[in-house]
Every structure is written in C-alpha cells, then in structure tokens.
Design a protein around this motif. Structure first.
Motif, PDB file in Angstrom:
ATOM      1  N   TRP A 196       0.930  -1.146   0.012  1.00  0.00           N
ATOM      2  CA  TRP A 196       0.138  -0.029  -0.104  1.00  0.00           C
ATOM      3  C   TRP A 196       0.730   1.069  -0.024  1.00  0.00           C
ATOM      4  O   TRP A 196       2.066   1.486   0.665  1.00  0.00           O
ATOM      5  CB  TRP A 196      -0.957   0.011   1.288  1.00  0.00           C
ATOM      6  N   SER A 197       0.408   2.418  -0.809  1.00  0.00           N
ATOM      7  CA  SER A 197       0.973   3.683  -0.584  1.00  0.00           C
ATOM      8  C   SER A 197       0.102   4.552  -0.756  1.00  0.00           C
ATOM      9  O   SER A 197      -0.897   4.428  -1.423  1.00  0.00           O
ATOM     10  CB  SER A 197       2.542   3.565  -1.551  1.00  0.00           C
ATOM     11  N   LEU A 198       0.491   5.818  -0.512  1.00  0.00           N
ATOM     12  CA  LEU A 198      -0.369   7.173  -0.323  1.00  0.00           C
ATOM     13  C   LEU A 198       0.217   8.262  -0.250  1.00  0.00           C
ATOM     14  O   LEU A 198       1.414   8.359   0.422  1.00  0.00           O
ATOM     15  CB  LEU A 198      -1.405   7.012   0.622  1.00  0.00           C
ATOM     16  N   ARG A 199       0.185   8.981  -1.345  1.00  0.00           N
ATOM     17  CA  ARG A 199       0.977  10.481  -1.598  1.00  0.00           C
ATOM     18  C   ARG A 199      -0.065  11.396  -1.793  1.00  0.00           C
ATOM     19  O   ARG A 199      -1.142  11.459  -2.561  1.00  0.00           O
ATOM     20  CB  ARG A 199       1.975  10.514  -2.623  1.00  0.00           C
ATOM     21  N   LEU A 200       0.084  12.694  -0.926  1.00  0.00           N
ATOM     22  CA  LEU A 200      -0.784  13.866  -0.989  1.00  0.00           C
ATOM     23  C   LEU A 200       0.172  15.012  -1.216  1.00  0.00           C
ATOM     24  O   LEU A 200       0.953  15.157  -0.271  1.00  0.00           O
ATOM     25  CB  LEU A 200      -1.527  13.939   0.243  1.00  0.00           C
ATOM     26  N   ASP A 201       0.068  15.572  -2.150  1.00  0.00           N
ATOM     27  CA  ASP A 201       0.782  17.004  -2.564  1.00  0.00           C
ATOM     28  C   ASP A 201      -0.239  18.106  -2.522  1.00  0.00           C
ATOM     29  O   ASP A 201      -1.244  18.255  -3.487  1.00  0.00           O
ATOM     30  CB  ASP A 201       1.301  16.842  -3.941  1.00  0.00           C
ATOM     31  N   ALA A 202       0.113  18.981  -1.704  1.00  0.00           N
ATOM     32  CA  ALA A 202      -0.477  20.310  -1.456  1.00  0.00           C
ATOM     33  C   ALA A 202      -2.087  19.997  -1.308  1.00  0.00           C
ATOM     34  O   ALA A 202      -2.589  21.137  -1.854  1.00  0.00           O
ATOM     35  CB  ALA A 202      -0.036  21.206  -2.653  1.00  0.00           C
ATOM     36  N   GLY A 203      -2.530  19.135  -0.794  1.00  0.00           N
ATOM     37  CA  GLY A 203      -3.993  18.972  -1.106  1.00  0.00           C
ATOM     38  C   GLY A 203      -4.716  18.931  -2.479  1.00  0.00           C
ATOM     39  O   GLY A 203      -5.730  19.081  -2.642  1.00  0.00           O
ATOM     40  N   GLU A 204      -3.965  19.114  -3.437  1.00  0.00           N
ATOM     41  CA  GLU A 204      -4.396  19.270  -4.730  1.00  0.00           C
ATOM     42  C   GLU A 204      -4.097  17.628  -5.681  1.00  0.00           C
ATOM     43  O   GLU A 204      -4.767  17.920  -6.803  1.00  0.00           O
ATOM     44  CB  GLU A 204      -3.436  20.243  -5.415  1.00  0.00           C
ATOM     45  N   ARG A 205      -3.337  16.850  -5.205  1.00  0.00           N
ATOM     46  CA  ARG A 205      -3.115  15.655  -6.125  1.00  0.00           C
ATOM     47  C   ARG A 205      -2.921  14.523  -4.929  1.00  0.00           C
ATOM     48  O   ARG A 205      -2.037  14.862  -4.074  1.00  0.00           O
ATOM     49  CB  ARG A 205      -1.874  15.764  -7.001  1.00  0.00           C
ATOM     50  N   LEU A 206      -3.369  13.429  -5.307  1.00  0.00           N
ATOM     51  CA  LEU A 206      -3.360  12.049  -4.712  1.00  0.00           C
ATOM     52  C   LEU A 206      -3.075  10.991  -5.379  1.00  0.00           C
ATOM     53  O   LEU A 206      -3.786  10.870  -6.419  1.00  0.00           O
ATOM     54  CB  LEU A 206      -4.895  12.020  -3.988  1.00  0.00           C
ATOM     55  N   VAL A 207      -2.163  10.215  -4.893  1.00  0.00           N
ATOM     56  CA  VAL A 207      -1.779   9.307  -5.701  1.00  0.00           C
ATOM     57  C   VAL A 207      -1.730   7.930  -4.626  1.00  0.00           C
ATOM     58  O   VAL A 207      -1.027   7.850  -3.432  1.00  0.00           O
ATOM     59  CB  VAL A 207      -0.177   9.147  -6.165  1.00  0.00           C
ATOM     60  N   ARG A 208      -2.648   6.908  -4.985  1.00  0.00           N
ATOM     61  CA  ARG A 208      -2.860   5.815  -4.289  1.00  0.00           C
ATOM     62  C   ARG A 208      -2.328   4.607  -4.946  1.00  0.00           C
ATOM     63  O   ARG A 208      -2.501   4.551  -6.000  1.00  0.00           O
ATOM     64  CB  ARG A 208      -4.399   5.435  -4.022  1.00  0.00           C
ATOM     65  N   CYS A 209      -1.997   3.704  -4.267  1.00  0.00           N
ATOM     66  CA  CYS A 209      -1.611   2.295  -4.948  1.00  0.00           C
ATOM     67  C   CYS A 209      -2.002   1.039  -3.884  1.00  0.00           C
ATOM     68  O   CYS A 209      -1.620   1.306  -2.554  1.00  0.00           O
ATOM     69  CB  CYS A 209      -0.095   2.130  -4.896  1.00  0.00           C
ATOM     70  N   ASP A 210      -2.395   0.035  -4.182  1.00  0.00           N
ATOM     71  CA  ASP A 210      -2.954  -1.048  -3.402  1.00  0.00           C
ATOM     72  C   ASP A 210      -2.107  -2.192  -3.485  1.00  0.00           C
ATOM     73  O   ASP A 210      -1.997  -3.152  -2.763  1.00  0.00           O
ATOM     74  CB  ASP A 210      -4.200  -1.511  -3.707  1.00  0.00           C
ATOM     75  N   GLY A 211      -0.763  -1.980  -3.874  1.00  0.00           N
ATOM     76  CA  GLY A 211       0.284  -2.917  -4.290  1.00  0.00           C
ATOM     77  C   GLY A 211       0.419  -3.149  -5.442  1.00  0.00           C
ATOM     78  O   GLY A 211       1.629  -3.590  -6.176  1.00  0.00           O
ATOM     79  N   GLU A 212      -0.503  -2.842  -6.429  1.00  0.00           N
ATOM     80  CA  GLU A 212      -0.396  -3.243  -7.723  1.00  0.00           C
ATOM     81  C   GLU A 212      -1.321  -2.048  -8.653  1.00  0.00           C
ATOM     82  O   GLU A 212      -0.625  -1.442  -9.487  1.00  0.00           O
ATOM     83  CB  GLU A 212      -1.372  -4.398  -8.185  1.00  0.00           C
ATOM     84  N   ARG A 213      -2.402  -1.722  -8.352  1.00  0.00           N
ATOM     85  CA  ARG A 213      -3.182  -0.632  -9.012  1.00  0.00           C
ATOM     86  C   ARG A 213      -2.954   0.489  -8.406  1.00  0.00           C
ATOM     87  O   ARG A 213      -2.927   0.883  -7.303  1.00  0.00           O
ATOM     88  CB  ARG A 213      -4.650  -0.986  -9.319  1.00  0.00           C
ATOM     89  N   VAL A 214      -2.721   1.532  -9.503  1.00  0.00           N
ATOM     90  CA  VAL A 214      -2.195   2.935  -9.144  1.00  0.00           C
ATOM     91  C   VAL A 214      -3.370   3.859  -9.493  1.00  0.00           C
ATOM     92  O   VAL A 214      -3.832   3.821 -10.693  1.00  0.00           O
ATOM     93  CB  VAL A 214      -1.091   3.500  -9.730  1.00  0.00           C
ATOM     94  N   VAL A 215      -3.907   4.667  -8.554  1.00  0.00           N
ATOM     95  CA  VAL A 215      -4.937   5.750  -9.031  1.00  0.00           C
ATOM     96  C   VAL A 215      -4.447   7.097  -8.608  1.00  0.00           C
ATOM     97  O   VAL A 215      -4.241   7.428  -7.546  1.00  0.00           O
ATOM     98  CB  VAL A 215      -6.112   5.367  -8.316  1.00  0.00           C
TER      99      VAL A 215
END
Length: 221
Positions: free
Chosen positions: A129-148
C-alpha cells in the motif's frame, strides 16, 4: 525541511542499512559530494508514545542528506525507474528504496516546502500500500498493484498530511490510533522526536558505503 523515516519490526543498524542500500543504489546516481546518515532508535513501543498503542517492539531510522544534494537529477530519474516508484510517483529517497529488504516496514515522508506527505507499507518484502498527497491538490494511491491518481482529490478520508502519516501507522500496527486534535497537529514533531537523541551514523560518504572496502577503480572526488 523533509522528514524521511523507516519504521520496522526488525532491528536496525547503520551497518545493516548500508549493506542493504549498497546493491539498490548505483553510486553513479549520486552527487559527487553525496552524504547520507541516519539517526537510529529502538527498540521502542508504540504504547510508550500513544496511549493504548501496541506493546510490539519497533525500530526507527530517520535519514539525513543535504537538501538537493544526494541524487543527481539524472540519478533520481534512474532510481524512479526501479520497481514501481515512478508509476506510484513515490518520492525517491533511501527509506523507500531500502524498505523492501524488511519483512514488515513503514516508510514516511513529510515535506513542508512541498506541502506533501507520503506513506507506504511493506510486508513480506513487497509493497502492499502507498499514499501520496501533494498540497491537497493531487492524490496518488496504490494497493500494491493498481495506481490511482486524482487531481484534485475527489475523496480524502485521511483528511490531510497528518492523516496520511497516521494511516500508514494504523496499517503497520493493524489498529486504529485515536489521536486528539493537538496530538494530530504535532504528529510530525512526535515522529521526529523518536530519534532526536540518537547519534547520527554515517551510511555513505566519499563515494563509499559504510563498511565497504576500497575497490580498485572506484570513483573518487
């Protein structure tokens, strides 16, 4: 200033980190003056920091390197092409690169200048799992395989940067941490304090990893 940390249930040492980083980071990716050190603390217990937390033992490493002075731009691009870093738009730093060496690990990155936060969970030496938030304007999620990627984020249950870090901790520990407003606001300071009294230990300097024997033809200054 950026906070870059690795948390794991396995004992951490400077020699061990250097040994695991050495095959994962090509010295040609690094600036000529690159220096890397870590403050290492542990074992400690989440229950000692957060009331009601787990009694399980945790080790923590906080990484330090000069601002803009570890990876070259080309080296950072090369490093981001390893594994899923580029696909996940994960920050390129030593904690993220070495996390796969551990059976269970949490990586945290908090950047005030970039108003960004990132967390990733590793289990059985694989990203889960991973999660990145940039300046409240961009979000990148990953469940280990799929990236949104969402820009702007449509739904952010974590709420803010502190929520991203907290979500990482809750996934590592497998339980909810009910932090009050003040505790949440000072979470970054609390995390930084975990290794504040540790002695900085050098992992990389002068073109060599700690414990590495001089090699014929190695790069010099």
């Amino acid at each position: 200033m950026d906070l870059v940390q690795l948390h794991t249930f396995e004992p951490l040492t400077a020699a061990g980190l250097a040994r695991e980083l050495r095959p994962r980071i090509d010295v040609r990716w690094l600036e000529r003056w690159a220096v890397l050190s870590a403050d290492i603390a542990g074992p400690w217990r989440p229950a000692d920091v957060w009331p009601g937390g787990l009694e399980r033992l945790v080790w923590t490493a906080t990484f330090h390197y000069p601002d803009g002075g570890f990876f070259t731009p080309a080296g950072e691009a090369a490093a981001s092409g390893v594994g899923t870093l580029g696909k996940r738009q994960a920050p390129v730093h030593p904690a993220e690169i070495v996390a796969g060496a551990f059976g269970g690990a949490l990586v945290l990155w908090h950047s005030d200048p970039g108003r960004s936060a990132y967390a990733s969970i590793w289990r059985e030496r694989r990203l889960r799992w991973s999660l990145r938030l940039d300046a409240g304007e961009r979000l990148v999620r990953c469940d280990g395989e799929r990236v949104v990627v969402e820009s702007p984020p449509r739904h952010l249950p974590e709420g803010d940067r502190a929520g991203v870090l907290l979500a990482g901790w809750e996934r590592l520990l497998g339980e909810r941490l009910d932090l009050e407003g003040g505790e949440r606001l000072t979470l970054v300071d609390t995390l930084g304090a975990l290794t504040a009294e540790a002695r900085p230990e050098r992992l990389f300097a002068h073109g060599e990893w700690a414990g590495q024997r001089p090699a014929v033809g190695r790069r010099t200054g």
